[in-house]
Write an enzyme that holds these catalytic residues in place. Structure first.
Site, PDB file in Angstrom:
ATOM      1  N   ASN A   8      -3.686 -10.561  -1.905  1.00 25.95           N
ATOM      2  CA  ASN A   8      -3.942  -9.441  -1.138  1.00 25.95           C
ATOM      3  C   ASN A   8      -5.125  -9.723  -0.127  1.00 25.95           C
ATOM      4  OD1 ASN A   8      -4.281  -7.061   0.006  1.00 25.95           O
ATOM      5  ND2 ASN A   8      -5.406  -6.092  -1.442  1.00 25.95           N
ATOM      6  N   TRP A   9      -4.481  -9.948   1.049  1.00 21.17           N
ATOM      7  CA  TRP A   9      -5.534 -10.554   2.185  1.00 21.17           C
ATOM      8  C   TRP A   9      -6.215  -9.422   2.736  1.00 21.17           C
ATOM      9  CZ3 TRP A   9      -2.380 -14.654   5.653  1.00 21.17           C
ATOM     10  CH2 TRP A   9      -2.150 -15.700   4.761  1.00 21.17           C
ATOM     11  N   LYS A  10      -5.877  -8.357   2.496  1.00 20.30           N
ATOM     12  CA  LYS A  10      -6.454  -6.759   3.156  1.00 20.30           C
ATOM     13  C   LYS A  10      -6.706  -7.266   4.577  1.00 20.30           C
ATOM     14  CE  LYS A  10      -9.048  -6.598  -1.255  1.00 20.30           C
ATOM     15  NZ  LYS A  10     -10.294  -5.974  -1.784  1.00 20.30           N
ATOM     16  N   HIS A  93      -3.501   1.099  -3.440  1.00 20.62           N
ATOM     17  CA  HIS A  93      -4.710   0.535  -3.753  1.00 20.62           C
ATOM     18  C   HIS A  93      -5.966   1.201  -3.681  1.00 20.62           C
ATOM     19  CE1 HIS A  93      -7.775  -2.704  -3.049  1.00 20.62           C
ATOM     20  NE2 HIS A  93      -7.013  -3.553  -3.284  1.00 20.62           N
ATOM     21  N   GLU A  95      -8.713   0.985  -2.209  1.00 22.91           N
ATOM     22  CA  GLU A  95      -9.088   1.097  -0.983  1.00 22.91           C
ATOM     23  C   GLU A  95      -8.315   2.103  -0.148  1.00 22.91           C
ATOM     24  OE1 GLU A  95      -9.459  -3.061   0.093  1.00 22.91           O
ATOM     25  OE2 GLU A  95     -10.859  -3.423  -1.499  1.00 22.91           O
ATOM     26  N   GLU A 165      -5.838  -2.535 -11.494  1.00 26.06           N
ATOM     27  CA  GLU A 165      -7.106  -2.721 -10.778  1.00 26.06           C
ATOM     28  C   GLU A 165      -8.243  -1.955 -10.929  1.00 26.06           C
ATOM     29  OE1 GLU A 165      -5.908  -5.654  -7.476  1.00 26.06           O
ATOM     30  OE2 GLU A 165      -6.079  -3.737  -6.739  1.00 26.06           O
ATOM     31  N   GLY A 171     -13.703  -6.642  -5.863  1.00 23.77           N
ATOM     32  CA  GLY A 171     -14.614  -7.156  -4.988  1.00 23.77           C
ATOM     33  C   GLY A 171     -15.976  -7.241  -5.349  1.00 23.77           C
ATOM     34  N   SER A 211     -11.319  -9.078  -8.925  1.00 25.58           N
ATOM     35  CA  SER A 211     -12.409 -10.481  -9.207  1.00 25.58           C
ATOM     36  C   SER A 211     -11.737 -11.605  -9.971  1.00 25.58           C
ATOM     37  CB  SER A 211     -13.633 -10.173  -9.778  1.00 25.58           C
ATOM     38  OG  SER A 211     -14.159  -9.141  -8.794  1.00 25.58           O
TER      39      SER A 211
END
Ligand code: PEP
Length: 249
Positions: A8-10, A93, A95, A165, A171, A211
């Site tokens: 997942n490159w965000k 997600h 975020e 997650e 992160g 992570s």
């Protein structure tokens, strides 16, 4: 089931940076045994799809709207993602849930739409640190799953992937232990089995995210209910992500 390594490159990498990444990455994983997925920014989708051709990498997006078109400034729809070659989409997600206030009902509508349009959804679920400390992990996961998957047909369930997650692990450099991850995956598997039966539940890939690094992958991936991983930070570096992929048998 083949194990899955998803990146997942965000909000990282331009189209040009994506192209350079794939040129290097492909040369580092000539014998990969897992299925390799990349969720890239919308603007990098065409170049990623082109770079991935003939290489067996699947390219997808990190979000979408539930409507197919309309007055939704700044949004993107499933048919638009399909039109540039995306084959899956991350939905829910943490975020998106925490920074953009997406709730389970909205995520549910997106999920059904993704399936209707033949985009495989990766539904993310996970508890916060406070939920865990208050003993609410099971209840949180069960609620997220039941509300996000409400009304999803048995047929569409075959397209689904779930990513567990834990919010406290994303992160932060603080990965869940393999025991904690396996326990959470079992809670998810049981909830899926109650909804669609044991056999169908076994076929829905359950990914762990939070992570993951080349140091933690091996102990996680051997757990019976961990079918793959969703990797954020470490998927941005071709060598680091290749090291993860190459440790999956
Ligand atoms: C993620 O964003 O889905 C994620 C798991 O990030 P990280 O690997 O950086 O914790």
């Amino acid at each position: 089931m083949r194990k899955i390594a998803a990146g997942n490159w965000k909000m990282h990498k331009t189209a040009q940076e994506a192209k350079a990444f794939f040129e290097l990455f492909a040369s580092l994983v000539p014998q990969a045994k897992s299925e390799i997925l990349f969720a890239v920014p919308f603007t990098a989708l065409p170049s990623a799809v082109e770079a991935a051709q003939g290489k067996n990498f699947l390219i997808g997006a990190q979000n979408m709207h539930d409507e197919v078109k309309g007055a939704f400034t700044g949004e993107i729809s499933a048919p638009m993602l399909k039109s540039v070659g995306a084959s899956f989409v991350i939905l829910g997600h943490s975020e998106r849930r925490h920074l953009f206030l997406e709730n389970n009902a909205f995520i549910c509508r997106k999920l059904r739409r993704a399936c209707e349009e033949n985009l495989r959804p990766i539904l993310c679920v996970g508890e916060t640190q406070a939920d865990r400390e208050e003993g609410k992990t099971t209840a949180v996961l069960q609620t997220q799953l039941s509300e996000c998957l409400e009304g999803l047909s048995f047929e569409n369930a075959q397209k689904l992937m779930i990513a567990y997650e834990p919010v406290w692990a994303i992160g932060t450099g603080k990965s869940a232990t393999p025991e904690i991850a396996e326990q959470a995956h079992l809670i998810c598997r049981t909830a899926l089995a109650e909804k669609w039966g044991k056999e169908a539940a076994k076929k829905i890939p359950l990914l762990y995210g939070g992570s993951v690094t080349e140091e933690t992958i091996e102990a996680l991936i051997v757990r019976p209910n961990i079918d793959g991983v969703l990797v954020g930070g470490a998927s941005l570096d071709a060598q680091k992500f290749a090291n993860i992929v190459n440790r999956i048998n």
